[in-house]
Motif scaffolding. Structure first.
Motif, PDB file in Angstrom:
ATOM      1  N   LYS A  65     -98.213 -48.401 -53.398  1.00  0.00           N
ATOM      2  CA  LYS A  65     -99.585 -48.588 -52.720  1.00  0.00           C
ATOM      3  C   LYS A  65     -99.739 -47.803 -51.710  1.00  0.00           C
ATOM      4  O   LYS A  65    -100.773 -47.913 -50.982  1.00  0.00           O
ATOM      5  N   GLN A  66     -98.870 -46.701 -51.349  1.00  0.00           N
ATOM      6  CA  GLN A  66     -99.064 -45.671 -50.360  1.00  0.00           C
ATOM      7  C   GLN A  66     -99.293 -46.410 -49.066  1.00  0.00           C
ATOM      8  O   GLN A  66    -100.384 -46.249 -48.389  1.00  0.00           O
ATOM      9  N   ARG A  67     -98.437 -47.645 -48.820  1.00  0.00           N
ATOM     10  CA  ARG A  67     -98.635 -48.087 -47.610  1.00  0.00           C
ATOM     11  C   ARG A  67     -98.546 -47.387 -46.169  1.00  0.00           C
ATOM     12  O   ARG A  67     -98.629 -47.976 -45.189  1.00  0.00           O
ATOM     13  N   PHE A  68     -97.631 -46.259 -46.411  1.00  0.00           N
ATOM     14  CA  PHE A  68     -97.229 -45.459 -45.259  1.00  0.00           C
ATOM     15  C   PHE A  68     -97.610 -44.142 -45.247  1.00  0.00           C
ATOM     16  O   PHE A  68     -97.713 -43.585 -46.432  1.00  0.00           O
ATOM     17  N   THR A  75     -93.579 -35.523 -38.031  1.00  0.00           N
ATOM     18  CA  THR A  75     -92.978 -36.042 -37.123  1.00  0.00           C
ATOM     19  C   THR A  75     -93.377 -37.609 -36.676  1.00  0.00           C
ATOM     20  O   THR A  75     -92.472 -38.128 -36.007  1.00  0.00           O
ATOM     21  N   ARG A  76     -94.141 -38.161 -37.363  1.00  0.00           N
ATOM     22  CA  ARG A  76     -94.723 -39.580 -36.982  1.00  0.00           C
ATOM     23  C   ARG A  76     -94.873 -39.947 -38.258  1.00  0.00           C
ATOM     24  O   ARG A  76     -95.468 -39.486 -39.384  1.00  0.00           O
ATOM     25  N   ILE A  77     -95.033 -41.503 -38.176  1.00  0.00           N
ATOM     26  CA  ILE A  77     -95.344 -42.586 -39.393  1.00  0.00           C
ATOM     27  C   ILE A  77     -95.944 -43.270 -38.826  1.00  0.00           C
ATOM     28  O   ILE A  77     -95.795 -44.165 -37.783  1.00  0.00           O
ATOM     29  N   ARG A  78     -96.895 -43.923 -39.898  1.00  0.00           N
ATOM     30  CA  ARG A  78     -97.511 -45.097 -39.701  1.00  0.00           C
ATOM     31  C   ARG A  78     -97.676 -45.933 -40.932  1.00  0.00           C
ATOM     32  O   ARG A  78     -97.682 -45.329 -41.861  1.00  0.00           O
ATOM     33  N   ALA A  79     -98.177 -47.133 -40.762  1.00  0.00           N
ATOM     34  CA  ALA A  79     -98.623 -47.868 -41.833  1.00  0.00           C
ATOM     35  C   ALA A  79    -100.046 -47.640 -42.065  1.00  0.00           C
ATOM     36  O   ALA A  79    -100.830 -47.455 -41.151  1.00  0.00           O
ATOM     37  N   SER A  80    -100.537 -47.396 -43.292  1.00  0.00           N
ATOM     38  CA  SER A  80    -101.888 -46.976 -43.744  1.00  0.00           C
ATOM     39  C   SER A  80    -103.080 -48.186 -43.430  1.00  0.00           C
ATOM     40  O   SER A  80    -103.897 -47.912 -43.005  1.00  0.00           O
ATOM     41  N   ALA A 165    -109.164 -46.742 -45.632  1.00  0.00           N
ATOM     42  CA  ALA A 165    -107.700 -46.277 -45.280  1.00  0.00           C
ATOM     43  C   ALA A 165    -107.365 -45.134 -46.075  1.00  0.00           C
ATOM     44  O   ALA A 165    -107.624 -44.775 -47.316  1.00  0.00           O
ATOM     45  N   ASP A 166    -106.357 -44.576 -45.549  1.00  0.00           N
ATOM     46  CA  ASP A 166    -105.731 -43.245 -45.960  1.00  0.00           C
ATOM     47  C   ASP A 166    -105.211 -43.578 -47.437  1.00  0.00           C
ATOM     48  O   ASP A 166    -105.208 -42.642 -48.402  1.00  0.00           O
ATOM     49  N   ASN A 167    -104.893 -44.909 -47.878  1.00  0.00           N
ATOM     50  CA  ASN A 167    -104.380 -45.090 -49.301  1.00  0.00           C
ATOM     51  C   ASN A 167    -105.525 -45.503 -50.229  1.00  0.00           C
ATOM     52  O   ASN A 167    -105.131 -46.090 -51.372  1.00  0.00           O
ATOM     53  N   GLY A 168    -106.634 -45.551 -49.584  1.00  0.00           N
ATOM     54  CA  GLY A 168    -108.016 -46.032 -50.591  1.00  0.00           C
ATOM     55  C   GLY A 168    -108.203 -47.204 -50.348  1.00  0.00           C
ATOM     56  O   GLY A 168    -109.322 -47.760 -50.872  1.00  0.00           O
ATOM     57  N   VAL A 169    -107.519 -48.044 -49.735  1.00  0.00           N
ATOM     58  CA  VAL A 169    -107.938 -49.745 -49.493  1.00  0.00           C
ATOM     59  C   VAL A 169    -109.205 -49.490 -48.531  1.00  0.00           C
ATOM     60  O   VAL A 169    -109.073 -48.879 -47.562  1.00  0.00           O
TER      61      VAL A 169
END
Length: 185
Positions: A65-68, A75-80, A165-169
């Motif tokens: 689901k490309q949640r992240f 260098t950074r990460i987030r939840a989508s 969102a970045d993952n399409g949601v």
């Protein structure tokens, strides 16, 4: 199967930390939900969930689901999406939704939805998908699935903001009952 279970445990851990409770391990998120990768790895490991950069990359890349998402420089990460933290603003631009979006839920929630529409609950937004199959999978997680059709273009035409969102949601604040098509009984 053990690798898959470890992958799923890590994904669930990241969902908890990056969406709901970064303070559980002493992690700080910036206003747009980004966390420093090195800080996440260090704090997760110190709090009993050992993570390596390779594992983190595998979980992000392999999440169906490309949640992240990683920042462009990695260098950074987030939840989508899916945050319950009111302090996080993903800074997504408003977007025009397709005519129909779908929401998967469990049959036990239909009476409440018929009365109050779709509400985000503890999250910031109601989550919608572009296809019925994804909504069916989401609804299956909570019991006997029901797929609702949302007349998104019509709702948007009434001034309701939508974001993708970045993952399409697709995300929106709420969906009033009059914009929901329920399946025939």
């Amino acid at each position: 199967m053990p690798a898959r279970n470890a992958h799923e445990r890590t994904s669930r851990f990241l969902s908890l930390i990056l969406r709901h409770a970064p303070d559980k391990i002493g992690l700080a998120l910036d206003p747009n939900g980004w966390a420093d990768v090195a800080d996440l790895l260090d704090k997760a490991t110190r709090h009993g969930t050992p993570l390596t950069l390779d594992t983190l990359r595998d979980v992000v890349a392999g999440n169906d689901k490309q949640r992240f998402a990683f920042s462009e420089d990695g260098t950074r990460i987030r939840a989508s999406q899916g945050h319950s933290l009111k302090s996080v603003d993903l800074a997504l631009a408003p977007a025009v939704p397709p005519p129909v979006l779908y929401h998967g839920t469990a049959s036990r929630f239909i009476t409440s939805i018929r009365q109050s529409g779709l509400r985000p609950g503890s999250r910031q937004h109601v989550h919608l998908s572009t296809d019925r199959d994804t909504a069916l999978k989401v609804g299956s997680r909570y019991g006997v699935p029901v797929v609702l059709e949302i007349r998104a273009t019509e709702l948007h035409g009434q001034g309701q903001l939508f974001h993708q969102a970045d993952n399409g949601v697709w995300l929106t604040a709420a969906v009033p009952v009059r914009f929901i098509d329920f399946p025939a009984k």
